[in-house]
Scaffold this motif. Sequence first.
Motif, PDB file in Angstrom:
ATOM      1  N   ILE A   6       0.840  -1.202   0.000  1.00  0.00           N
ATOM      2  CA  ILE A   6       0.000   0.000   0.000  1.00  0.00           C
ATOM      3  C   ILE A   6       0.874   1.250   0.000  1.00  0.00           C
ATOM      4  O   ILE A   6       1.811   1.359   0.786  1.00  0.00           O
ATOM      5  N   ASP A   7       0.521   2.201  -0.869  1.00  0.00           N
ATOM      6  CA  ASP A   7       1.165   3.503  -0.895  1.00  0.00           C
ATOM      7  C   ASP A   7       0.064   4.550  -0.918  1.00  0.00           C
ATOM      8  O   ASP A   7      -0.697   4.635  -1.881  1.00  0.00           O
ATOM      9  N   VAL A   8      -0.038   5.313   0.163  1.00  0.00           N
ATOM     10  CA  VAL A   8      -1.071   6.338   0.283  1.00  0.00           C
ATOM     11  C   VAL A   8      -0.388   7.687   0.479  1.00  0.00           C
ATOM     12  O   VAL A   8       0.570   7.797   1.242  1.00  0.00           O
ATOM     13  N   LEU A   9      -0.897   8.699  -0.235  1.00  0.00           N
ATOM     14  CA  LEU A   9      -0.294  10.024  -0.170  1.00  0.00           C
ATOM     15  C   LEU A   9      -1.369  11.087  -0.277  1.00  0.00           C
ATOM     16  O   LEU A   9      -2.276  10.996  -1.108  1.00  0.00           O
ATOM     17  N   ALA A  68      -7.504   0.996   0.799  1.00  0.00           N
ATOM     18  CA  ALA A  68      -6.459   0.157   0.204  1.00  0.00           C
ATOM     19  C   ALA A  68      -6.449  -1.237   0.829  1.00  0.00           C
ATOM     20  O   ALA A  68      -6.354  -2.249   0.122  1.00  0.00           O
ATOM     21  N   GLU A  69      -6.579  -1.296   2.138  1.00  0.00           N
ATOM     22  CA  GLU A  69      -6.600  -2.593   2.828  1.00  0.00           C
ATOM     23  C   GLU A  69      -7.820  -3.412   2.418  1.00  0.00           C
ATOM     24  O   GLU A  69      -7.713  -4.621   2.178  1.00  0.00           O
ATOM     25  N   ILE A  80      -1.479  -1.490  -4.324  1.00  0.00           N
ATOM     26  CA  ILE A  80      -2.377  -0.376  -4.634  1.00  0.00           C
ATOM     27  C   ILE A  80      -1.749   0.924  -4.134  1.00  0.00           C
ATOM     28  O   ILE A  80      -1.200   0.984  -3.027  1.00  0.00           O
ATOM     29  N   ALA A  81      -1.831   1.945  -4.971  1.00  0.00           N
ATOM     30  CA  ALA A  81      -1.402   3.296  -4.603  1.00  0.00           C
ATOM     31  C   ALA A  81      -2.614   4.212  -4.722  1.00  0.00           C
ATOM     32  O   ALA A  81      -3.342   4.154  -5.717  1.00  0.00           O
ATOM     33  N   ILE A  82      -2.830   5.027  -3.695  1.00  0.00           N
ATOM     34  CA  ILE A  82      -3.898   6.024  -3.708  1.00  0.00           C
ATOM     35  C   ILE A  82      -3.257   7.357  -3.330  1.00  0.00           C
ATOM     36  O   ILE A  82      -2.817   7.539  -2.194  1.00  0.00           O
ATOM     37  N   HIS A  83      -3.203   8.278  -4.290  1.00  0.00           N
ATOM     38  CA  HIS A  83      -2.607   9.595  -4.066  1.00  0.00           C
ATOM     39  C   HIS A  83      -3.651  10.667  -4.364  1.00  0.00           C
ATOM     40  O   HIS A  83      -4.372  10.565  -5.357  1.00  0.00           O
ATOM     41  N   ALA A 111     -10.826  -3.502  -8.467  1.00  0.00           N
ATOM     42  CA  ALA A 111     -10.262  -2.854  -7.282  1.00  0.00           C
ATOM     43  C   ALA A 111     -10.085  -1.355  -7.499  1.00  0.00           C
ATOM     44  O   ALA A 111     -10.330  -0.558  -6.588  1.00  0.00           O
ATOM     45  N   CYS A 112      -9.687  -0.961  -8.697  1.00  0.00           N
ATOM     46  CA  CYS A 112      -9.499   0.461  -8.990  1.00  0.00           C
ATOM     47  C   CYS A 112     -10.837   1.199  -8.917  1.00  0.00           C
ATOM     48  O   CYS A 112     -10.925   2.272  -8.312  1.00  0.00           O
ATOM     49  N   GLN A 113     -11.865   0.622  -9.495  1.00  0.00           N
ATOM     50  CA  GLN A 113     -13.181   1.253  -9.432  1.00  0.00           C
ATOM     51  C   GLN A 113     -13.688   1.316  -7.995  1.00  0.00           C
ATOM     52  O   GLN A 113     -14.216   2.338  -7.560  1.00  0.00           O
ATOM     53  N   PHE A 114     -13.522   0.237  -7.252  1.00  0.00           N
ATOM     54  CA  PHE A 114     -13.907   0.229  -5.843  1.00  0.00           C
ATOM     55  C   PHE A 114     -13.190   1.358  -5.091  1.00  0.00           C
ATOM     56  O   PHE A 114     -13.803   2.093  -4.311  1.00  0.00           O
ATOM     57  N   ALA A 115     -11.893   1.504  -5.326  1.00  0.00           N
ATOM     58  CA  ALA A 115     -11.107   2.491  -4.585  1.00  0.00           C
ATOM     59  C   ALA A 115     -11.561   3.919  -4.874  1.00  0.00           C
ATOM     60  O   ALA A 115     -11.752   4.707  -3.944  1.00  0.00           O
TER      61      ALA A 115
END
Length: 142
Positions: A6-9, A68-69, A80-83, A111-115
Motif C-alpha cells: 500500500i502507498d497512500v499520499l 487500500a486494505e 495499490i497506490a492512492i494519491h 479494485a481500482c473502481q472500488f477504490a
Amino acid sequence: MENKQIDVLLSEKPLDLAACQAFVDSQATGGIVHFVGTVRNQTKGKAVLRLDFEAYEAMALKEMHKIAERALQAFEIQKIAIHHRVGSLPVGELPVIIAVSSAHRKAAFSACQFAIDTLKETVPIWKKEIYEDGEIWVSATP
C-alpha cells in the motif's frame, strides 16, 4: 510499520503517475490499472477556472489506508497506490491517482473502481469549484 503493498499520499505537490506505476509494478504483475482524475475546464456548462481541495489530513489518510486494505482483501490484487492532492489546482492538473496491480486484469479493474468510488464517498476531502462569476463547494457523490 506500513504495508509494502500500500502507498497512500495526500500532498500539496503535483502527483506523479510514473511513481505510482513504479510502486505497483513487479515481475509477477500481469496488469496495472490507473484511474487519473483531472481538473476539467467546465461543469454543467459553466467554465471552471480551478478547483480548491481541502482535507482533514489525519482522517483522510486513515480512510485512504482503509480503502487500500479493503481492496487488497476483497480483490486478488498485488499492490495499490492512492494519491490525492490538496490545495488550489488549475485546469489540467491531477487531483487523484489510483494505481492497482494484479496478475490478471479483472481484479485490477474492479479494485481500482472500488477504490475511487469509496474514496469519493468516505474520505474527508472537500472540493470547491471556482468559476469566473463565483464559486461553490460541491459534493463528491451525486
